[in-house]
Design an enzyme around this catalytic site. Structure first.
Site, short mmCIF file in Angstrom:
data_model
loop_
_atom_site.label_atom_id
_atom_site.label_comp_id
_atom_site.label_asym_id
_atom_site.label_seq_id
_atom_site.Cartn_x
_atom_site.Cartn_y
_atom_site.Cartn_z
N LYS A 131 -21.93 28.75 21.17
CA LYS A 131 -22.48 27.51 21.70
C LYS A 131 -21.98 27.38 23.13
O LYS A 131 -20.79 27.18 23.38
CB LYS A 131 -22.00 26.32 20.86
CG LYS A 131 -22.57 25.00 21.31
CD LYS A 131 -22.30 23.92 20.26
CE LYS A 131 -23.03 22.63 20.55
NZ LYS A 131 -22.61 21.98 21.79
N ASP A 133 -21.23 25.92 26.70
CA ASP A 133 -20.94 24.58 27.19
C ASP A 133 -21.52 24.39 28.59
O ASP A 133 -20.83 24.41 29.58
CB ASP A 133 -19.42 24.38 27.20
CG ASP A 133 -19.04 22.91 27.22
OD1 ASP A 133 -19.95 22.07 27.14
OD2 ASP A 133 -17.85 22.61 27.32
N LYS A 330 -17.68 23.90 15.49
CA LYS A 330 -16.92 23.66 16.72
C LYS A 330 -15.53 24.29 16.70
O LYS A 330 -14.91 24.43 15.65
CB LYS A 330 -16.76 22.14 16.92
CG LYS A 330 -18.07 21.38 17.01
CD LYS A 330 -18.89 21.74 18.23
CE LYS A 330 -18.38 21.06 19.48
NZ LYS A 330 -18.84 19.67 19.62
N CYS A 424 7.97 11.12 51.26
CA CYS A 424 7.11 12.30 51.24
C CYS A 424 8.00 13.54 51.21
O CYS A 424 8.92 13.67 52.03
CB CYS A 424 6.24 12.31 52.49
SG CYS A 424 5.37 13.86 52.73
N CYS A 427 7.48 15.42 54.85
CA CYS A 427 7.90 14.88 56.15
C CYS A 427 8.95 13.78 56.02
O CYS A 427 9.41 13.24 57.01
CB CYS A 427 6.70 14.35 56.92
SG CYS A 427 6.05 12.82 56.25
N CYS A 442 1.82 9.14 51.36
CA CYS A 442 2.78 9.35 52.43
C CYS A 442 2.30 8.53 53.62
O CYS A 442 1.14 8.59 54.00
CB CYS A 442 2.82 10.84 52.78
SG CYS A 442 3.49 11.17 54.41
N CYS A 448 3.03 14.03 59.46
CA CYS A 448 3.29 14.78 58.23
C CYS A 448 2.61 16.15 58.30
O CYS A 448 1.39 16.25 58.40
CB CYS A 448 2.78 14.00 57.03
SG CYS A 448 3.01 14.90 55.49
S1 IVH Z 1 -29.76 25.38 19.56
C1 IVH Z 1 -32.58 22.74 17.56
N1 IVH Z 1 -28.11 27.15 20.51
O1 IVH Z 1 -25.85 22.40 22.10
C2 IVH Z 1 -31.46 23.47 18.12
N2 IVH Z 1 -27.92 24.91 21.24
O2 IVH Z 1 -25.49 20.03 20.36
C3 IVH Z 1 -31.35 23.28 19.55
N3 IVH Z 1 -26.20 24.59 22.93
O3 IVH Z 1 -28.33 20.37 23.42
C4 IVH Z 1 -30.10 23.76 20.08
N4 IVH Z 1 -25.53 26.67 23.03
O4 IVH Z 1 -27.31 22.10 24.92
C5 IVH Z 1 -28.48 25.86 20.50
N5 IVH Z 1 -26.75 28.83 21.32
C6 IVH Z 1 -27.13 27.56 21.31
C7 IVH Z 1 -26.51 26.60 22.13
C8 IVH Z 1 -26.93 25.28 22.05
C9 IVH Z 1 -25.37 25.45 23.51
C10 IVH Z 1 -26.22 23.15 23.20
C11 IVH Z 1 -27.54 22.62 23.63
C12 IVH Z 1 -27.84 21.46 22.71
C13 IVH Z 1 -26.51 21.17 22.14
C14 IVH Z 1 -26.65 20.62 20.76
#
Ligand code: IVH
Length: 696
Positions: A131, A133, A330, A424, A427, A442, A448
């Site tokens: 997933k 970020d 997660k 500081c 200085c 400072c 400084c």
């Molecule tokens: S699938 C219906 N795959 O996670 C499924 N989402 O919490 C649609 N995200 O808004 C999402 N990596 O921004 C999917 N490999 C991945 C992902 C992913 C990041 C994010 C995405 C989504 C959020 C959902």
């Protein structure tokens, strides 16, 4: 929410107050999202909305442990930034439910089995992949051509960021698909910035005194939501494709096959994705990805599991906004325990003293951390952080390490509360905290050395004088060795050519290159010049407003000097600039009142030519050079958009009405400004008349 808390600077909030306010902000922002997206009737201005989100974000940055799972910042891109058109997604962009442990994952599979009425013997193939970020976007292709790109927004409506996405290279984001692509196809995935690129970007931002991003996700989001797409073009953005929206023909029968097709059309897909046949397979991929997380050059926050068969996905459908056929497993937050060896203090360009924790090196999610920010005096006091303490370190947003907590029962005997310095460290000037501010500063100002060096770095940075070949490191050594003390010295370096050429690591050629780069910058636009001075609160935008208002260096310098008389005409002119106000004015006046600064300026203008401000090519525009005030609620466009348009047409937008005002554009419920305009006999236009005047 009731006023009280909202007025407190974030740095003064206790964690209880922060928690309460974050809860209130979620509800409030959620309600505004609904007005905006569902009902299309925002009840506050974009700026007010942005302020709420910024406040929420600032509190979260200070209290990372209080970030709520339903926080608006977790819904990147939902803010209806002024300036981007709204896009209604042809198919909603869904979010994902979460699994936190093995139990949750087993239940996810069991639920699917129950829903589809499958027996224990029937295998359920699942695609597992990291997933990412970043921020999710949807790319719409028509007849194989990229026609629109939008952020996720609230899932139903996002923002049109096509122009910015178009600046990404084809290798990351193909603009044209092969003939076998359906006539209409929406490819979805994640835009992200790599960790190393994020760090490099922040270094550059820091050097030029520009915004520092909290993590790669914010950096990617900020880069994509730029008004000026040339800025986006310079930002290293990447894209992984992993899902799709509307498609005029089916693209595959399984998720796995779909990913392969994306690959065939030139998209990058995540190389760690795996097709698994059972829960054990999922868990082992999860463990593998978790173990390698720190070594990946992009942030991930879990592993996503998706039912492979698309006919099953279809049957499973969705509950509220999350599909039943997918879940995000997660990762726990990345934290580690170590010992705080010492607290050192860094001094920034404007004199802010930032405490930094010196830690016994420790690995946090695969990265060795030996320093972490302690933010400011209050942070240390609220958390009662003492030297010698065993502390919990967290990499928030995966990158910036922070000390988040003390392990109380491990405190060594005799550990004393940290006495924040009142001098500081560089200085030795008095360090002071102003009312309502979290920062300790400072007061040494120009004497400084630390501030001097940081200011010089700012002076040569990209958005200021932009001197090629003179980076932060050079400034450090040149300053240390007495070659440069003030900005003007930089332009006198040509008198010391041989000295430079003779230095270690230099030579004739590099010295000449530097001197050439300097000559190229001997002439500079007024706005860059003002920005380069590094005056507190005067960033690029404010510098530009000032340049536009005063037009020439002399007029500006005189204006700043004369503005010292409160209530005088020059002061009024300054605070009437829309976007300036008394606080910024105070810093400008203080800067100019300082004899040393005046001296630096005098020397500097002997070395460089400051060009008069050139209004953007708007000549012929009926409002060119006119001063306009917007008041009341506009109907067809937001105030911000109206303002931006007026400015591109060469008008000056002011916040208050005076004898210098040419037009007052009055929307619904205009109040005192309208009245004042009528009293002064200033031309008052309706929104429609204004639009007619500017031609649309
Ligand atoms: S699938 C219906 N795959 O996670 C499924 N989402 O919490 C649609 N995200 O808004 C999402 N990596 O921004 C999917 N490999 C991945 C992902 C992913 C990041 C994010 C995405 C989504 C959020 C959902």
């Amino acid at each position: 929410m009731s006023g009280g808390l909202r007025d407190l600077p974030v740095d003064m909030l206790t964690s209880e107050e922060a928690e309460a306010e974050l809860a209130a902000l979620v509800a409030e922002i959620g309600a505004h999202d609904e007005h905006y997206y569902q009902n299309d009737t925002p009840v506050i201005t974009d700026a007010e909305y942005d302020a709420l989100r910024l406040r929420n974000e600032a509190i979260e940055i200070r209290f990372p442990l209080l970030v709520r799972p339903d926080s608006p910042t977790r819904r990147v891109g939902a803010a209806p930034a002024a300036g981007f058109a709204k896009v209604t997604h042809a198919r909603p962009m869904l979010s994902l439910g979460n699994a936190f442990d093995e139990e949750d994952v087993r239940e996810f599979i069991a639920r699917i089995r129950r829903f589809l009425g499958l027996t224990e013997e029937q295998a359920i193939d699942i695609v597992a992949e990291p997933k990412i970020d970043g921020l999710s976007i949807s790319l719409r292709y028509e007849k194989g051509r990229l026609v629109q790109g939008a952020t996720r927004g609230d899932g139903a409506t996002g923002e049109d960021v096509t122009t910015n996405l178009m600046t990404m290279p084809d290798s990351e984001l193909p603009k044209k698909l092969a003939d076998d692509a359906p006539d209409i196809l929406e490819v979805r995935g994640e835009v992200y910035m790599s960790k190393s690129e994020f760090l490099a970007l922040n270094t550059r931002q820091e050097e030029k005194g520009a915004k520092i991003f909290a993590n790669p996700r914010n950096a990617a989001a900020g880069s994509l939501r730029q008004k000026d797409s040339s800025v986006t073009a310079r930002r290293p953005l990447h894209f992984f494709a992993y899902a799709w929206g509307e498609a005029s023909d089916p693209i595959a029968q399984t998720q796995w096959e779909a990913i392969r097709r994306f690959e065939g059309w030139g998209f990058k897909v995540n190389p760690l994705a795996r097709l698994c046949a059972d829960v054990e397979g999922l868990l082992s991929l999860y463990a593998e990805v978790a173990a390698n997380r720190g070594r990946l050059d992009y942030d991930i926050d879990g592993v996503v599991y998706k039912v492979n068969r698309l006919d099953w996905q279809e049957r499973l459908g969705q509950v509220s906004r999350a599909p039943r056929w997918a879940i995000a497993h997660k990762f726990p937050a990345e934290k580690a325990i170590t010992v705080l060896k010492a607290i050192s203090i860094q001094v920034g360009r404007t004199g802010v003293l930032t405490p930094v924790a010196d830690l016994e090196p420790v690995t946090v999610g695969g990265v060795v951390v030996s320093r972490a920010t302690l933010h400011n005096a209050d942070y240390i006091r609220d958390k009662d952080i003492r030297i010698g303490d065993t502390v919990v370190v967290q990499r928030a947003g995966d990158v910036i390490p922070q000390v988040v907590e003390v392990v109380a029962d491990k405190r060594p005997q005799g550990a004393a509360p940290f006495a924040f310095p009142d001098r500081c460290p560089v200085c030795d000037s008095h360090a002071q905290r102003e009312d309502g501010e979290a920062a300790t500063r400072c007061t040494g100002g120009l004497i400084c050395e630390a501030q001097m060096v940081e200011r010089l770095k700012h002076f040569v940075s990209r958005d200021a004088f932009d001197i090629e070949g003179l980076g932060g490191k050079h400034i450090d050594t040149f300053h240390e060795e007495g070659l440069i003390k003030t900005p003007a010295d930089i332009f006198r370096l040509r008198e010391r050519r041989d000295e430079i050429a003779g230095r270690e690591g230099w030579g004739e050629k590099s010295a000449d290159n530097l001197l050439r780069a300097l000559e190229e910058r001997r002439s500079i636009s007024l706005d860059r010049f003002i920005y380069a001075l590094g005056i507190r609160q005067v960033g690029r935008a404010t510098a530009r407003l000032l340049a536009k208002q005063y037009m020439t260096y002399d007029a500006w310098a005189r204006g700043m000097r004369d503005a010292a008389i409160h209530g005088g005409e020059a002061y009024e002119e300054l605070i009437n600039i829309d976007g300036v106000g008394p606080s910024v004015a105070g810093d400008l006046i203080a800067f100019m009142a300082e004899p040393h600064n005046r001296d630096v300026l005098d020397q500097l203008v002997r070395e460089v030519a400051v060009e008069d401000f050139e209004a953007p090519a708007a000549s012929g525009s009926p409002v060119d050079g006119r001063t306009v005030v917007f008041t009341g609620t506009l109907e067809t466009i937001t105030r911000n958009e109206a303002k931006a348009r007026a400015e591109t047409m060469g008008a000056k937008v002011s916040g208050s009405v005076s004898g210098r005002t040419d037009y007052v554009v009055a929307g619904a419920d205009a109040g005192s400004k309208l009245k004042k305009a009528q009293e002064l006999g200033v031309t008052v236009l309706s929104e429609e008349e204004w639009l007619n005047l500017i031609g649309g």
